[in-house]
Scaffold this motif. Structure first.
Motif, PDB file in Angstrom:
ATOM      1  N   HIS A  62       5.759 -42.597 -58.281  1.00  0.00           N
ATOM      2  CA  HIS A  62       5.982 -43.996 -57.942  1.00  0.00           C
ATOM      3  C   HIS A  62       4.670 -44.424 -57.826  1.00  0.00           C
ATOM      4  N   GLY A  63       4.320 -45.702 -58.568  1.00  0.00           N
ATOM      5  CA  GLY A  63       2.963 -46.355 -58.256  1.00  0.00           C
ATOM      6  C   GLY A  63       3.136 -47.372 -57.276  1.00  0.00           C
ATOM      7  N   LEU A  64       3.155 -48.722 -57.842  1.00  0.00           N
ATOM      8  CA  LEU A  64       3.190 -49.807 -57.106  1.00  0.00           C
ATOM      9  C   LEU A  64       4.704 -50.036 -56.980  1.00  0.00           C
ATOM     10  N   ARG A  65       5.633 -49.797 -57.551  1.00  0.00           N
ATOM     11  CA  ARG A  65       6.888 -49.961 -57.260  1.00  0.00           C
ATOM     12  C   ARG A  65       7.880 -48.916 -57.873  1.00  0.00           C
ATOM     13  N   SER A  81       9.166 -46.591 -63.136  1.00  0.00           N
ATOM     14  CA  SER A  81       7.803 -46.577 -62.238  1.00  0.00           C
ATOM     15  C   SER A  81       6.685 -47.439 -62.740  1.00  0.00           C
ATOM     16  N   TRP A  82       6.437 -48.573 -61.878  1.00  0.00           N
ATOM     17  CA  TRP A  82       5.499 -49.469 -62.241  1.00  0.00           C
ATOM     18  C   TRP A  82       4.027 -49.060 -61.655  1.00  0.00           C
ATOM     19  N   CYS A  83       3.170 -48.925 -62.473  1.00  0.00           N
ATOM     20  CA  CYS A  83       1.817 -48.328 -62.075  1.00  0.00           C
ATOM     21  C   CYS A  83       0.691 -49.201 -62.601  1.00  0.00           C
ATOM     22  N   ARG A  84      -0.211 -49.148 -61.820  1.00  0.00           N
ATOM     23  CA  ARG A  84      -1.776 -49.681 -62.383  1.00  0.00           C
ATOM     24  C   ARG A  84      -2.433 -48.809 -62.708  1.00  0.00           C
ATOM     25  N   ASP A  91      -8.277 -53.039 -66.068  1.00  0.00           N
ATOM     26  CA  ASP A  91      -7.176 -52.717 -65.453  1.00  0.00           C
ATOM     27  C   ASP A  91      -5.818 -53.138 -66.314  1.00  0.00           C
ATOM     28  N   TYR A  93      -1.109 -52.570 -66.672  1.00  0.00           N
ATOM     29  CA  TYR A  93      -0.037 -52.119 -65.899  1.00  0.00           C
ATOM     30  C   TYR A  93       0.919 -51.533 -66.793  1.00  0.00           C
ATOM     31  N   ALA A 115      -0.403 -58.156 -63.777  1.00  0.00           N
ATOM     32  CA  ALA A 115       0.584 -57.726 -62.935  1.00  0.00           C
ATOM     33  C   ALA A 115       1.841 -58.392 -63.092  1.00  0.00           C
ATOM     34  N   LEU A 118       5.649 -57.694 -64.538  1.00  0.00           N
ATOM     35  CA  LEU A 118       6.560 -56.850 -64.298  1.00  0.00           C
ATOM     36  C   LEU A 118       7.953 -56.987 -64.282  1.00  0.00           C
TER      37      LEU A 118
END
Length: 144
Positions: A62-65, A81-84, A91, A93, A115, A118
């Motif tokens: 799991h990244g950011l969410r 999994s939402w990642c940066r 950067d 996402y 970002a 999402l």
């Protein structure tokens, strides 16, 4: 616009993206967003929970969410999994996702430069549908 992925799977993506088959994967690009999709057949009917458990052992943490939810019917499970990330000093996402059924699954990556994308990524992921008996493998993609 509904786009065929093969193996009876399809996804709803904006009509402005361009799709292309690259190896065994399908790539859609447009306006700072990229979607990669790979359809995988399973050798035998296996409960989606077992397949998903196996896939999660090699999945990005799991990244950011994180998301884990039922799919469009009782035979389907979803995990993402939402990642940066940083690529070439920039950067970006990504929503890295699996949609699993008893006989196949789709591994998708929804990549964006901001970002705020999402919601777009999750909506596109949730639009994945499977219609048994519809195999369009090797057929030209709409918009390609």
């Amino acid at each position: 616009m509904r786009r065929e992925l093969g193996g009876g799977w399809s996804i709803d993506l904006d009509g402005t993206v361009v799709g292309r088959v690259i190896g065994a994967n399908t790539r859609f690009t447009g306006f700072g967003r990229t979607v990669w999709a790979a359809v995988w057949d399973l050798p035998a009917v296996e409960p989606p929970a077992e397949t998903l458990a196996w896939l999660k052992t090699g999945a990005r943490p799991h990244g950011l969410r994180g998301f884990e939810e039922p799919g469009s019917d009782d035979e389907e499970l979803r995990y993402a999994s939402w990642c940066r990330e940083t690529a070439a000093g920039q950067d970006r996402y990504g929503l890295y996702a699996y949609t699993v059924r008893p006989t196949s699954y789709v591994h998708t990556a929804f990549l964006a430069t901001v970002a705020d994308d999402l919601d777009w990524a999750v909506t596109a992921w949730r639009s994945l549908r499977h219609r048994p008996g519809r195999d369009h493998g090797g057929a030209p993609l709409a918009g390609s």
